[in-house]
Design a protein around this motif. Structure first.
Motif, PDB file in Angstrom:
ATOM      1  N   HIS A   1       0.862  -1.433  -0.107  1.00 57.78           N
ATOM      2  CA  HIS A   1      -0.004  -0.080   0.150  1.00 57.78           C
ATOM      3  C   HIS A   1       0.980   1.219  -0.146  1.00 57.78           C
ATOM      4  N   PHE A   2       1.967   1.276   0.636  1.00 62.25           N
ATOM      5  CA  PHE A   2       2.801   2.343   0.887  1.00 62.25           C
ATOM      6  C   PHE A   2       3.574   2.530  -0.353  1.00 62.25           C
ATOM      7  N   ALA A   3       3.975   1.557  -1.024  1.00 64.38           N
ATOM      8  CA  ALA A   3       4.648   1.603  -2.455  1.00 64.38           C
ATOM      9  C   ALA A   3       3.814   2.118  -3.353  1.00 64.38           C
ATOM     10  N   ALA A   4       2.390   1.773  -3.451  1.00 63.94           N
ATOM     11  CA  ALA A   4       1.370   2.386  -4.464  1.00 63.94           C
ATOM     12  C   ALA A   4       1.263   3.770  -4.021  1.00 63.94           C
ATOM     13  N   LEU A   5       1.085   4.115  -2.890  1.00 63.30           N
ATOM     14  CA  LEU A   5       0.949   5.484  -2.482  1.00 63.30           C
ATOM     15  C   LEU A   5       2.132   6.394  -3.071  1.00 63.30           C
ATOM     16  N   SER A   6       3.311   5.838  -2.718  1.00 63.45           N
ATOM     17  CA  SER A   6       4.546   6.711  -3.009  1.00 63.45           C
ATOM     18  C   SER A   6       4.687   6.737  -4.815  1.00 63.45           C
ATOM     19  N   ARG A   7       4.160   5.810  -5.459  1.00 68.86           N
ATOM     20  CA  ARG A   7       4.413   5.819  -7.091  1.00 68.86           C
ATOM     21  C   ARG A   7       3.033   6.672  -7.306  1.00 68.86           C
ATOM     22  N   ARG A   8       1.945   6.892  -6.800  1.00 67.27           N
ATOM     23  CA  ARG A   8       1.123   7.742  -7.003  1.00 67.27           C
ATOM     24  C   ARG A   8       1.437   9.165  -6.631  1.00 67.27           C
ATOM     25  N   GLN A   9       2.152   9.258  -5.647  1.00 67.91           N
ATOM     26  CA  GLN A   9       2.481  10.743  -5.348  1.00 67.91           C
ATOM     27  C   GLN A   9       3.707  11.186  -6.243  1.00 67.91           C
ATOM     28  N   ALA A  10       4.576  10.421  -6.624  1.00 69.26           N
ATOM     29  CA  ALA A  10       5.534  10.556  -7.567  1.00 69.26           C
ATOM     30  C   ALA A  10       4.907  11.080  -8.852  1.00 69.26           C
ATOM     31  N   ARG A  11       3.718  10.351  -9.227  1.00 65.92           N
ATOM     32  CA  ARG A  11       3.349  10.703 -10.609  1.00 65.92           C
ATOM     33  C   ARG A  11       2.617  12.169 -10.415  1.00 65.92           C
ATOM     34  N   GLN A  12       1.977  12.343  -9.141  1.00 66.53           N
ATOM     35  CA  GLN A  12       1.243  13.650  -8.871  1.00 66.53           C
ATOM     36  C   GLN A  12       2.296  14.723  -8.966  1.00 66.53           C
ATOM     37  N   GLN A  13       3.361  14.549  -8.416  1.00 67.34           N
ATOM     38  CA  GLN A  13       4.530  15.360  -8.330  1.00 67.34           C
ATOM     39  C   GLN A  13       4.896  15.635  -9.661  1.00 67.34           C
ATOM     40  N   ALA A  14       5.258  14.563 -10.277  1.00 68.37           N
ATOM     41  CA  ALA A  14       5.644  14.763 -11.858  1.00 68.37           C
ATOM     42  C   ALA A  14       4.829  15.920 -12.640  1.00 68.37           C
ATOM     43  N   GLU A  15       3.393  15.441 -12.490  1.00 65.54           N
ATOM     44  CA  GLU A  15       2.456  16.267 -13.142  1.00 65.54           C
ATOM     45  C   GLU A  15       2.261  17.832 -12.552  1.00 65.54           C
ATOM     46  N   MET A  16       2.444  17.777 -11.271  1.00 71.88           N
ATOM     47  CA  MET A  16       2.387  19.155 -10.717  1.00 71.88           C
ATOM     48  C   MET A  16       3.788  20.090 -11.284  1.00 71.88           C
ATOM     49  N   GLU A  17       4.881  19.311 -11.525  1.00 71.76           N
ATOM     50  CA  GLU A  17       5.997  19.884 -12.134  1.00 71.76           C
ATOM     51  C   GLU A  17       5.892  20.446 -13.488  1.00 71.76           C
ATOM     52  N   ARG A  18       5.137  19.316 -14.273  1.00 67.86           N
ATOM     53  CA  ARG A  18       4.986  19.679 -15.651  1.00 67.86           C
ATOM     54  C   ARG A  18       4.073  20.817 -15.783  1.00 67.86           C
ATOM     55  N   LEU A  19       3.129  20.727 -14.992  1.00 66.31           N
ATOM     56  CA  LEU A  19       2.230  21.954 -15.008  1.00 66.31           C
ATOM     57  C   LEU A  19       2.815  23.247 -14.710  1.00 66.31           C
TER      58      LEU A  19
ATOM     59  N   ALA B   1       5.883  24.134 -15.110  1.00 65.58           N
ATOM     60  CA  ALA B   1       6.908  24.223 -15.960  1.00 65.58           C
ATOM     61  C   ALA B   1       5.965  24.965 -17.477  1.00 65.58           C
ATOM     62  N   GLU B   2       4.874  24.368 -17.606  1.00 68.31           N
ATOM     63  CA  GLU B   2       3.898  24.953 -18.606  1.00 68.31           C
ATOM     64  C   GLU B   2       3.349  26.319 -18.157  1.00 68.31           C
ATOM     65  N   THR B   3       2.732  26.423 -16.917  1.00 70.34           N
ATOM     66  CA  THR B   3       2.641  27.682 -16.494  1.00 70.34           C
ATOM     67  C   THR B   3       3.517  28.783 -16.554  1.00 70.34           C
ATOM     68  N   LEU B   4       4.913  28.383 -16.293  1.00 72.42           N
ATOM     69  CA  LEU B   4       5.885  29.396 -16.502  1.00 72.42           C
ATOM     70  C   LEU B   4       6.119  29.864 -17.709  1.00 72.42           C
ATOM     71  N   ALA B   5       6.096  28.821 -18.680  1.00 74.81           N
ATOM     72  CA  ALA B   5       6.420  28.951 -20.176  1.00 74.81           C
ATOM     73  C   ALA B   5       5.179  29.976 -20.652  1.00 74.81           C
ATOM     74  N   GLU B   6       3.978  29.705 -20.483  1.00 73.37           N
ATOM     75  CA  GLU B   6       2.870  30.258 -20.664  1.00 73.37           C
ATOM     76  C   GLU B   6       3.084  31.695 -20.205  1.00 73.37           C
ATOM     77  N   ARG B   7       3.583  32.095 -19.076  1.00 76.92           N
ATOM     78  CA  ARG B   7       3.601  33.334 -18.519  1.00 76.92           C
ATOM     79  C   ARG B   7       4.795  34.002 -19.264  1.00 76.92           C
ATOM     80  N   GLU B   8       5.685  33.407 -19.421  1.00 73.17           N
ATOM     81  CA  GLU B   8       6.979  33.952 -20.141  1.00 73.17           C
ATOM     82  C   GLU B   8       6.291  34.672 -21.700  1.00 73.17           C
ATOM     83  N   ARG B   9       5.664  33.636 -22.503  1.00 74.43           N
ATOM     84  CA  ARG B   9       5.009  33.951 -23.635  1.00 74.43           C
ATOM     85  C   ARG B   9       4.193  35.147 -23.418  1.00 74.43           C
ATOM     86  N   VAL B  10       3.308  35.149 -22.510  1.00 75.58           N
ATOM     87  CA  VAL B  10       2.636  36.099 -22.584  1.00 75.58           C
ATOM     88  C   VAL B  10       3.417  37.549 -22.132  1.00 75.58           C
ATOM     89  N   ARG B  11       4.338  37.431 -21.617  1.00 75.75           N
ATOM     90  CA  ARG B  11       5.214  38.540 -21.055  1.00 75.75           C
ATOM     91  C   ARG B  11       5.895  39.040 -22.289  1.00 75.75           C
TER      92      ARG B  11
END
Length: 149
Positions: free
Chosen positions: A25-43, A45-55
């Motif tokens: 259960h802990f391993a599954a939670l850790s994998r899910r948390q890692a995926r969520q963190q990776a998704e948050m980092e991707r979002l 980065a996209e947000t920063l790129a979008e802000r830079e483009r708008v700027r």
């Protein structure tokens, strides 16, 4: 009648089973948390790129607006200068006692001052742009005029 297949459950077996389930259960939670963190980092980065483009787009737009304003001011200044020069030229042509002519290279009169009638005997309308200038020049001056044109 107890079955010979039934074994008594020991506390250590339950604890081991619980540890295995919790690790899984802990391993599954850790994998899910890692995926969520990776998704948050991707979002992020996209947000920063979008802000830079708008700027960058905003900066480009501001520069374009600034250049348009400068171009408009320069055009207005050039129009004022042109108007002033035309007014000065017109005043000069009206107050001068000499004849002022402007002719094309083909010999067509484009402008004649109002002194034309008094000095040449022709009204400016008589020597309109449809009449060639060559016909009004004295033959002695014609060769010199052709050399200039």
């Amino acid at each position: 009648a107890e079955s010979y297949l039934v074994k008594p459950i020991r506390l250590e077996d339950v604890a081991r089973l619980w540890q295995v389930v919790m690790r899984h259960h802990f391993a599954a939670l850790s994998r899910r948390q890692a995926r969520q963190q990776a998704e948050m980092e991707r979002l992020r980065a996209e947000t920063l790129a979008e802000r830079e483009r708008v700027r960058r787009e905003r900066l480009e737009l501001e520069q374009k607006v600034l250049l348009d304003r400068q171009r408009e001011r320069m055009q207005q200044q050039m129009m004022r200068m042109l108007h002033s020069q035309m007014r000065q030229y017109w005043q000069l042509a009206q107050t001068c006692n000499d004849l002022i002519l402007h002719a094309s290279r083909q010999g067509v009169f484009l402008y004649m001052s109002h002194k034309c009638k008094r000095l040449l005997g022709y009204a400016p309308t008589e020597l309109s742009s449809s009449r060639a200038m060559i016909g009004t020049i004295h033959p002695d001056d014609l060769a010199e005029l052709r050399a200039l044109v």
